[in-house]
Design a protein around this motif. Structure first.
Motif, PDB file in Angstrom:
ATOM      1  N   PHE A  79       0.837  -1.187   0.000  1.00  0.00           N
ATOM      2  CA  PHE A  79       0.000   0.000   0.000  1.00  0.00           C
ATOM      3  C   PHE A  79       0.873   1.237   0.000  1.00  0.00           C
ATOM      4  O   PHE A  79       1.969   1.213   0.552  1.00  0.00           O
ATOM      5  CB  PHE A  79      -0.910   0.012   1.228  1.00  0.00           C
ATOM      6  N   GLN A  80       0.373   2.313  -0.568  1.00  0.00           N
ATOM      7  CA  GLN A  80       1.123   3.563  -0.533  1.00  0.00           C
ATOM      8  C   GLN A  80       0.171   4.740  -0.434  1.00  0.00           C
ATOM      9  O   GLN A  80      -1.014   4.628  -0.733  1.00  0.00           O
ATOM     10  CB  GLN A  80       2.053   3.704  -1.729  1.00  0.00           C
ATOM     11  N   GLY A  81       0.715   5.850   0.026  1.00  0.00           N
ATOM     12  CA  GLY A  81      -0.057   7.073   0.183  1.00  0.00           C
ATOM     13  C   GLY A  81       0.857   8.266   0.112  1.00  0.00           C
ATOM     14  O   GLY A  81       2.078   8.132  -0.020  1.00  0.00           O
ATOM     15  N   GLU A  82       0.242   9.424   0.203  1.00  0.00           N
ATOM     16  CA  GLU A  82       1.016  10.665   0.199  1.00  0.00           C
ATOM     17  C   GLU A  82       0.375  11.661   1.139  1.00  0.00           C
ATOM     18  O   GLU A  82      -0.802  11.530   1.498  1.00  0.00           O
ATOM     19  CB  GLU A  82       1.133  11.233  -1.205  1.00  0.00           C
ATOM     20  N   GLY A  83       1.163  12.631   1.563  1.00  0.00           N
ATOM     21  CA  GLY A  83       0.677  13.633   2.488  1.00  0.00           C
ATOM     22  C   GLY A  83       1.674  14.769   2.617  1.00  0.00           C
ATOM     23  O   GLY A  83       2.563  14.932   1.773  1.00  0.00           O
ATOM     24  N   ILE A  84       1.530  15.511   3.701  1.00  0.00           N
ATOM     25  CA  ILE A  84       2.390  16.663   3.998  1.00  0.00           C
ATOM     26  C   ILE A  84       2.856  16.530   5.445  1.00  0.00           C
ATOM     27  O   ILE A  84       2.057  16.218   6.328  1.00  0.00           O
ATOM     28  CB  ILE A  84       1.606  17.989   3.851  1.00  0.00           C
ATOM     29  N   THR A  85       4.138  16.769   5.679  1.00  0.00           N
ATOM     30  CA  THR A  85       4.616  16.721   7.061  1.00  0.00           C
ATOM     31  C   THR A  85       4.075  17.917   7.839  1.00  0.00           C
ATOM     32  O   THR A  85       3.894  18.998   7.295  1.00  0.00           O
ATOM     33  CB  THR A  85       6.153  16.747   7.145  1.00  0.00           C
ATOM     34  N   ARG A  86       3.798  17.699   9.103  1.00  0.00           N
ATOM     35  CA  ARG A  86       3.444  18.798  10.011  1.00  0.00           C
ATOM     36  C   ARG A  86       4.701  19.245  10.742  1.00  0.00           C
ATOM     37  O   ARG A  86       4.937  20.423  10.950  1.00  0.00           O
ATOM     38  CB  ARG A  86       2.381  18.332  11.003  1.00  0.00           C
ATOM     39  N   ASP A  87       5.514  18.250  11.123  1.00  0.00           N
ATOM     40  CA  ASP A  87       6.790  18.538  11.777  1.00  0.00           C
ATOM     41  C   ASP A  87       7.711  17.343  11.583  1.00  0.00           C
ATOM     42  O   ASP A  87       7.265  16.245  11.272  1.00  0.00           O
ATOM     43  CB  ASP A  87       6.602  18.857  13.265  1.00  0.00           C
ATOM     44  N   ILE A  88       9.023  17.612  11.746  1.00  0.00           N
ATOM     45  CA  ILE A  88      10.023  16.546  11.619  1.00  0.00           C
ATOM     46  C   ILE A  88      11.065  16.711  12.714  1.00  0.00           C
ATOM     47  O   ILE A  88      11.203  17.784  13.294  1.00  0.00           O
ATOM     48  CB  ILE A  88      10.713  16.528  10.231  1.00  0.00           C
ATOM     49  N   SER A  89      11.793  15.625  12.975  1.00  0.00           N
ATOM     50  CA  SER A  89      12.924  15.654  13.902  1.00  0.00           C
ATOM     51  C   SER A  89      14.009  14.762  13.314  1.00  0.00           C
ATOM     52  O   SER A  89      13.858  14.220  12.226  1.00  0.00           O
ATOM     53  CB  SER A  89      12.506  15.149  15.284  1.00  0.00           C
ATOM     54  N   VAL A  90      15.076  14.598  14.052  1.00  0.00           N
ATOM     55  CA  VAL A  90      16.167  13.749  13.599  1.00  0.00           C
ATOM     56  C   VAL A  90      15.699  12.300  13.432  1.00  0.00           C
ATOM     57  O   VAL A  90      16.161  11.593  12.558  1.00  0.00           O
ATOM     58  CB  VAL A  90      17.349  13.815  14.602  1.00  0.00           C
TER      59      VAL A  90
END
Length: 131
Positions: A27-38
């Motif tokens: 399965f696959q999908g796409e989206g937008i990050t809200r926040d990221i970290s290391v």
């Protein structure tokens, strides 16, 4: 109680992700990050993977210099939390965390069009999506 070990940075970046389903389907999908970290990210998406599953993630970082090259973060992670799967929340997304900070790879790309195929290539043929 705050359980995060790393600082999270607010960033809206395109994300492509894939995971192995119960019956050997991919399965696959796409989206937008809200926040990221290391070691992790929170991804806003209509497609939600199941909690605690291994997942392949590709994030496209925008160019900060205005030049055509962009950066891509890619790697394996685990879904630690899913929000909005019951439909009662306006936030639909999930949190992912790597087991090792060295699992995120960083690549330079010449254009965003390469990104569309990056996640799909890692995922193999798509069997569908799960909402």
């Amino acid at each position: 109680m705050e359980m995060r070990k790393d600082i999270r940075y607010r960033l809206d970046a395109p994300a492509v992700f894939s995971w192995q389903g119960d019956r050997r389907g991919r399965f696959q999908g796409e989206g937008i990050t809200r926040d990221i970290s290391v070691q992790g990210a929170f991804i806003l998406s209509a497609t939600l993977p199941p909690p605690d599953c291994p997942i392949q993630v590709d994030l496209l970082l925008p160019s900060l210099t205005g030049m055509s090259a962009v950066m891509r973060i890619t790697g394996r992670a685990r879904v630690t939390r899913v929000e909005g799967s019951a439909g009662d929340s306006w936030v639909r997304g999930f949190a992912v965390v790597t087991d090792d900070e060295h699992q995120w790879g960083l690549q330079t790309m010449q254009s965003e069009s390469q990104f569309e195929f990056a996640g799909a290539a890692a995922a193999g043929p798509a069997m569908g999506t799960v909402d």
